[in-house]
Write an enzyme that holds these catalytic residues in place. Structure first.
Site, PDB file in Angstrom:
ATOM      1  N   CYS A  21       1.085  -1.191   0.125  1.00  0.00           N
ATOM      2  CA  CYS A  21       0.074  -0.151   0.033  1.00  0.00           C
ATOM      3  C   CYS A  21       0.862   1.188   0.101  1.00  0.00           C
ATOM      4  O   CYS A  21       2.112   1.203  -0.109  1.00  0.00           O
ATOM      5  CB  CYS A  21      -0.921  -0.056   1.496  1.00  0.00           C
ATOM      6  SG  CYS A  21       0.340  -0.059   2.695  1.00  0.00           S
ATOM      7  N   HIS A  50       5.859  -5.180   8.548  1.00  0.00           N
ATOM      8  CA  HIS A  50       5.826  -6.606   8.862  1.00  0.00           C
ATOM      9  C   HIS A  50       6.042  -7.626   7.881  1.00  0.00           C
ATOM     10  O   HIS A  50       5.238  -8.381   7.328  1.00  0.00           O
ATOM     11  CB  HIS A  50       4.427  -6.866   9.682  1.00  0.00           C
ATOM     12  CG  HIS A  50       4.334  -6.472  11.204  1.00  0.00           C
ATOM     13  ND1 HIS A  50       3.182  -6.100  11.773  1.00  0.00           N
ATOM     14  CD2 HIS A  50       5.372  -6.014  11.834  1.00  0.00           C
ATOM     15  CE1 HIS A  50       3.335  -5.646  12.828  1.00  0.00           C
ATOM     16  NE2 HIS A  50       4.819  -5.614  12.822  1.00  0.00           N
ATOM     17  N   CYS A 108       2.171   5.910   8.719  1.00  0.00           N
ATOM     18  CA  CYS A 108       1.582   5.969   7.627  1.00  0.00           C
ATOM     19  C   CYS A 108       0.786   7.060   8.027  1.00  0.00           C
ATOM     20  O   CYS A 108       0.089   7.468   9.033  1.00  0.00           O
ATOM     21  CB  CYS A 108       0.783   4.831   7.311  1.00  0.00           C
ATOM     22  SG  CYS A 108      -0.314   5.148   6.027  1.00  0.00           S
ATOM     23  N   HIS A 136      -0.839  -4.991  19.313  1.00  0.00           N
ATOM     24  CA  HIS A 136      -0.394  -4.668  17.965  1.00  0.00           C
ATOM     25  C   HIS A 136       0.500  -3.226  18.061  1.00  0.00           C
ATOM     26  O   HIS A 136      -0.096  -2.288  18.622  1.00  0.00           O
ATOM     27  CB  HIS A 136      -1.499  -4.570  16.952  1.00  0.00           C
ATOM     28  CG  HIS A 136      -0.952  -4.394  15.417  1.00  0.00           C
ATOM     29  ND1 HIS A 136      -0.676  -3.089  14.943  1.00  0.00           N
ATOM     30  CD2 HIS A 136      -0.787  -5.138  14.379  1.00  0.00           C
ATOM     31  CE1 HIS A 136      -0.335  -3.336  13.645  1.00  0.00           C
ATOM     32  NE2 HIS A 136      -0.501  -4.627  13.409  1.00  0.00           N
ATOM     33  N   GLU A 138       0.544  -0.649  16.131  1.00  0.00           N
ATOM     34  CA  GLU A 138      -0.259   0.353  15.664  1.00  0.00           C
ATOM     35  C   GLU A 138      -1.336   0.879  17.025  1.00  0.00           C
ATOM     36  O   GLU A 138      -1.589   2.023  17.379  1.00  0.00           O
ATOM     37  CB  GLU A 138      -1.221   0.234  14.591  1.00  0.00           C
ATOM     38  CG  GLU A 138      -2.287   1.393  14.153  1.00  0.00           C
ATOM     39  CD  GLU A 138      -3.111   0.978  13.123  1.00  0.00           C
ATOM     40  OE1 GLU A 138      -2.905   0.323  12.004  1.00  0.00           O
ATOM     41  OE2 GLU A 138      -4.041   1.557  13.150  1.00  0.00           O
ATOM     42  N   CYS A 207      -8.268   1.750   6.685  1.00  0.00           N
ATOM     43  CA  CYS A 207      -7.842   2.406   5.558  1.00  0.00           C
ATOM     44  C   CYS A 207      -8.097   1.915   4.205  1.00  0.00           C
ATOM     45  O   CYS A 207      -8.681   0.838   4.278  1.00  0.00           O
ATOM     46  CB  CYS A 207      -6.286   2.312   5.820  1.00  0.00           C
ATOM     47  SG  CYS A 207      -5.489   0.899   5.220  1.00  0.00           S
ATOM     48  N   SER A 235       1.356  -9.843  10.615  1.00  0.00           N
ATOM     49  CA  SER A 235       0.897  -8.632   9.801  1.00  0.00           C
ATOM     50  C   SER A 235      -0.827  -8.810   9.977  1.00  0.00           C
ATOM     51  O   SER A 235      -1.398  -9.834   9.481  1.00  0.00           O
ATOM     52  CB  SER A 235       0.961  -8.819   8.369  1.00  0.00           C
ATOM     53  OG  SER A 235       0.600  -8.044   7.690  1.00  0.00           O
ATOM     54  N   SER A 236      -1.341  -7.779  10.510  1.00  0.00           N
ATOM     55  CA  SER A 236      -2.719  -7.791  10.905  1.00  0.00           C
ATOM     56  C   SER A 236      -3.640  -7.952   9.930  1.00  0.00           C
ATOM     57  O   SER A 236      -4.453  -8.815   9.514  1.00  0.00           O
ATOM     58  CB  SER A 236      -3.177  -6.506  11.805  1.00  0.00           C
ATOM     59  OG  SER A 236      -4.488  -6.328  11.882  1.00  0.00           O
ATOM     60  N   ASN A 237      -3.221  -7.044   8.626  1.00  0.00           N
ATOM     61  CA  ASN A 237      -4.007  -7.084   7.664  1.00  0.00           C
ATOM     62  C   ASN A 237      -4.107  -8.436   6.720  1.00  0.00           C
ATOM     63  O   ASN A 237      -5.015  -8.891   5.949  1.00  0.00           O
ATOM     64  CB  ASN A 237      -3.896  -5.759   6.733  1.00  0.00           C
ATOM     65  CG  ASN A 237      -2.638  -5.649   5.823  1.00  0.00           C
ATOM     66  OD1 ASN A 237      -2.865  -6.367   4.802  1.00  0.00           O
ATOM     67  ND2 ASN A 237      -1.404  -5.289   6.339  1.00  0.00           N
TER      68      ASN A 237
HETATM   69  S1  SF4 Z   1      -2.630   2.351   7.322  1.00  0.00           S
HETATM   70 FE1  SF4 Z   1      -3.332   1.377   5.546  1.00  0.00          FE
HETATM   71  S2  SF4 Z   1      -2.313   2.745   3.860  1.00  0.00           S
HETATM   72 FE2  SF4 Z   1      -1.137   3.036   5.823  1.00  0.00          FE
HETATM   73  S3  SF4 Z   1       0.348   1.731   6.040  1.00  0.00           S
HETATM   74 FE3  SF4 Z   1      -1.256   0.741   7.239  1.00  0.00          FE
HETATM   75  S4  SF4 Z   1      -2.251  -0.659   5.636  1.00  0.00           S
HETATM   76 FE4  SF4 Z   1      -0.838   0.619   4.448  1.00  0.00          FE
END
Ligand code: SF4
Length: 336
Positions: A21, A50, A108, A136, A138, A207, A235-237
């Site tokens: 991203c 990650h 980010c 996490h 974040e 996001c 990696s959460s996503n």
């Molecule tokens: S917030 Fe979204 S765009 Fe930003 S680093 Fe995380 S996954 Fe990527």
């Protein structure tokens, strides 16, 4: 003797968008540009993104990964230190300043936006509910924008049902950027039913990259015999994409970091493979995985395009005078 046995046919449904991203791309660029401008070592607090491949690649270029600032040896106190894309609590830049370190913040911009929304809630007298996963980076970073006790972490609908605010306290919520869109909607629904006055953030916290990657997986997973997501276990996503694939109808779904992780012993008689990559996974590994399947199957790749992404987050001014070579650009973009 070459193996002349016909290879079984396999359709690979390749999700688009997938992989890097704009926030990950920017964070990697910041480390590469800092190495070019200031020379090695460049310290990076926490994995910049990650992904082991990215981290090892940056280590080869001279980046040194640390977990805390006190790991920077005295003789390197003038080397830059980069904060990761996940964001950091306010105490971290404050600590860097107290140590007279030169830092570059690769948080980010979309994570910074969530920080601002949380601060806005608090400024307006609201107790903040942060929907996210404990531990996490974040979440640690977002909670660390506000004083102790100003934020309550809500991990699930059960937490949302159990939360007891102090009588008369106004509430506002924000979420981690990389959550499951569906699960988060469920948690928000519970909160809004229980606390109709709760304020949402001014802008969606999950996001664009998370939303788009989940949507692409949802569109392609139905009928897939197997779905592979390229990504790291932390990696959460990426982990959310595995769950989305299973819920959307893939018979099985796994996270793989490299082609060597493909569970070949569990792959038998598959005709349709879904393939995506988390926001921190470089395209070069997607290529590696497609190549590994080509060695065993007669592969046809179907590109499943569900969105076009044009987001691009510029690096900080201090690094804009450094030029990247085509080889640097390939590394930054995660391609061959
Ligand atoms: S917030 Fe979204 S765009 Fe930003 S680093 Fe995380 S996954 Fe990527």
């Amino acid at each position: 003797m070459p193996d002349l046995a016909p290879r079984p046919p396999l359709t690979i449904r390749l999700c688009q968008p997938r992989g890097f991203c704009a926030g990950v791309d920017r964070a990697i660029q910041i480390v590469v540009l800092a190495l070019k401008k200031y020379g090695a070592p460049v310290y990076v607090r926490h994995e910049i993104v990650h992904n082991r491949y990215v981290v090892e690649g940056l280590q080869k270029l001279g980046a040194v990964f640390i977990e805390e600032l006190d790991e920077i040896p005295a003789e390197h106190r003038d080397a830059p230190v980069v904060f990761s894309a996940h964001g950091v609590p306010k105490s971290v830049p404050a600590d860097a300043e107290a140590r007279h370190l030169f830092y570059l913040d690769a948080t980010c911009p979309l994570v910074s936006k969530v920080h601002k929304q949380a601060m806005r809630h608090q400024r307006l007298g609201r107790h903040v509910l942060l929907i996210g996963h404990a531990g996490h980076p974040e979440v640690i970073g977002t909670m660390g924008q506000l004083p102790e006790g100003a934020v309550t972490l809500i991990e699930s609908e059960t937490d949302a049902r159990a939360f007891r605010p102090t009588e008369g306290t106004a509430l506002g919520f924000v979420t981690q950027t990389t959550l499951s869109v569906e699960d988060t909607a469920g948690v928000i629904r519970v909160l809004q039913e229980r606390f109709p006055e709760i304020k949402a953030p001014a802008a969606e916290s999950i996001c664009y990259a998370t939303t788009n990657r989940q949507e692409a997986v949802k569109e392609t997973a139905s009928g897939a015999d197997l779905f592979l997501v390229v990504g790291a276990p932390n990696s959460s996503n990426s982990r959310r994409l595995v769950e989305v694939a299973e819920r959307a109808g893939a018979k099985a779904s796994f996270l793989v970091q490299r082609a060597s992780d493909i569970p070949w012993d569990q792959i038998d008689g598959i005709r349709i493979l879904g393939l995506s990559a988390g926001a921190s996974a470089p395209e070069i590994i997607v290529d590696e995985i497609v190549d590994a399947f080509r060695e065993r199957f007669d592969v046809e790749v179907e590109l499943a395009v569900t969105a076009t992404e044009t987001e691009n987050f510029p690096v900080m001014r201090a690094l804009r005078d450094v030029e990247l070579t085509p080889a640097d650009m390939a590394f930054v973009n995660g391609v061959r």
